[in-house]
Write an enzyme that holds these catalytic residues in place. Structure first.
Site: not given
Ligand code: GLA
Length: 470
Positions: A80, A173, A175-176, A178, A222
């Site tokens: 979003t 990788g 998804g947190l 880094s 992020d």
């Molecule tokens: C990655 C991107 C964020 C966001 C998410 C999905 O982490 O860096 O900006 O778009 O994916 O919500």
């Protein structure tokens, strides 16, 4: 009651210990760690001390600055942010640490404690050449280019060492985030050395722009949470800036009697630049199509108040990149798209439209203490990223399905961009160990290996931890 309150702006939590004037590393480091990690500080001491000692081997004795930036999980609000919508991330106690020292020339030399990352060196300028796609130095290059553009005369080189924190290693990788943590840490270091001080929201925006250097057209979530986190809180963020660049944010205390578990699917979500950018393109095409009916809209967020069926009736189900380009849709500058890629415009927009409503619903439910409602929204959010945004994987599905039936669990969903990475599980704290075991067993049966599952402990905002002499 409005769904938000405005939190007064404050600078990133930079804390300089230079004034401590100690010639012994330990007390200065201990004090810095205490400020950042609280009761967890002693557990960090060895990690930092080892990093300093390795840095001394690489760069020689002298002054050293320690910076850090946390990774994050996102409670809700996926994909979003680049649509100017709502998100609710949480900073983790897992972070990227950077040991750094400015140089008198404009060379940046970076090393990483993870052996698969080679030493890299490059020159600072306002147009830094890219390393090949996937090269880890691109995050630091992006940060350096951004600082050089904003502070052309003052931008310096630096020697630095990057230290991850499993599972927040760049190699994972997971998804947190880094990668954003690295961009933020490098940006803070280089801005600090250049004497570049920006208002926090401008700095967040600059870090987000810096990360575009790697090719992914990500949003600001992020970088925002990394720079403005508060321990024990999630951050509600409205990703739509006001005309003068301000954002609406609110720190939301996490429920006391529930815990968030993070289950790592072990599937790397690297090399998804093209897939991510395809989703970005789908949303932009959606906006372009919808602007025929609603002139002046710039992002999907603009149609937040319009019923979905009205929005849906103006959207094509699918278009090819070639036809969108031929029609002059605003996707020409997005890297990694192929002419024959088919973009699921309506489904992507459907996810974003509903996800924004879910974030607000979760905000309200948290404020009302209705944890079951929070759980239901998490479940729906997962179904939406799986079915409409199509970013789930079999491993993530196993984790979510296993968690959903486990004792005490109120909701589970994939967190982050998708295509691998982690699942977030909201569980009553008394049942957390049992629930984790159920998920481990089920995953083991299905995929023949044991996933890492760990409690989400919140972390402090990015900043300078200590400056000392080694
Ligand atoms: C990655 C991107 C964020 C966001 C998410 C999905 O982490 O860096 O900006 O778009 O994916 O919500």
């Amino acid at each position: 009651m409005p769904y938000y309150t405005t939190v007064p702006s404050r600078p990133p939590a930079l804390r300089s210990l230079e004034s401590a004037g100690s010639d012994s590393v330990s007390p200065v480091l201990a004090e810095g760690l205490d400020t950042v990690y609280g009761s967890q500080a002693p557990a960090q001491f060895e990690r930092y001390a080892n990093a300093l000692s390795l840095f001394r081997t690489i760069a020689g004795p002298g002054p050293a600055w320690l910076f850090r930036a946390p990774g994050r999980v996102n409670l809700i609000g996926e994909h979003t942010d680049y649509n100017h919508g709502f998100v609710m991330p949480i900073a983790l106690d897992r972070d990227i640490v950077l040991v750094a020292r400015p140089r008198t020339d404009r060379t940046i030399r970076i090393s990483n404690v993870e052996p698969q990352f080679e030493h890299v060196s490059f020159g600072v300028s306002d147009e830094i050449p890219h390393a090949p796609p996937g090269d880890w130095s691109n995050y630091v290059r992006g940060a350096a280019q951004m600082v050089a553009q904003l502070a052309p005369a003052a931008a310096t080189g630096m020697d630095c060492l990057v230290v991850g924190d499993a599972p927040l290693g760049l190699a994972r990788g997971s998804g947190l985030s880094s990668s954003s943590a690295l961009t933020v840490a490098a940006s803070i270091a280089l801005a600090h050395f250049a004497g570049l001080a920006l208002p926090p929201e401008q700095f967040v925006q600059a870090c987000s722009d810096a990360e575009w250097f790697v090719g992914t057209r990500g949003g600001i979530m992020d970088q925002f949470i990394s720079l403005l986190a508060r321990r024990d809180n999630a951050l509600f963020l409205d990703c739509r800036p006001s005309h003068d660049g301000q954002y609406i944010t609110q720190h939301i205390p996490l429920p006391q009697d529930h815990q968030i578990l993070i289950a790592d699917s072990g599937v790397q979500h690297s090399n998804v630049r093209g897939e991510y950018n395809k989703r970005v393109a789908s949303c932009r095409i959606g906006v372009a199509q919808l602007s025929a009916q609603w002139p002046g809209i710039t992002h999907l967020r603009d149609l937040h108040g319009v019923p979905w069926h009205e929005v849906a009736s103006c959207l094509p189900e699918q278009v090819t990149v070639a036809s969108a380009l031929a029609a002059g849709m605003p996707i020409a500058g997005i890297p990694g798209l192929a002419e024959d890629d088919r973009l699921n415009v309506r489904a992507c927009c459907r996810h974003v439209w509903h996800e924004n409503h879910r974030v607000l619903a979760v905000l309200e439910s948290l404020q009302n203490g209705d944890i079951d409602a929070v759980g239901q929204h998490l479940q729906q959010a997962h179904a939406s990223v799986r079915d409409d945004y199509a970013v789930s994987t079999p491993e993530l599905e196993t984790l979510v399905a296993a968690a959903s039936g486990a004792p005490g669990v109120v909701g589970a969903r994939l967190t982050g961009a998708g295509w691998g990475g982690c699942v977030l599980v909201l569980v009553h704290q008394d049942s957390a160990p049992e629930a984790a075991e159920v998920v481990r067993q089920r995953f083991r049966q299905q995929h023949g290996r044991t996933p890492a599952i760990f409690p989400c402990r919140t972390g402090a905002a990015a900043g300078l931890v200590a400056a000392l002499s080694i």
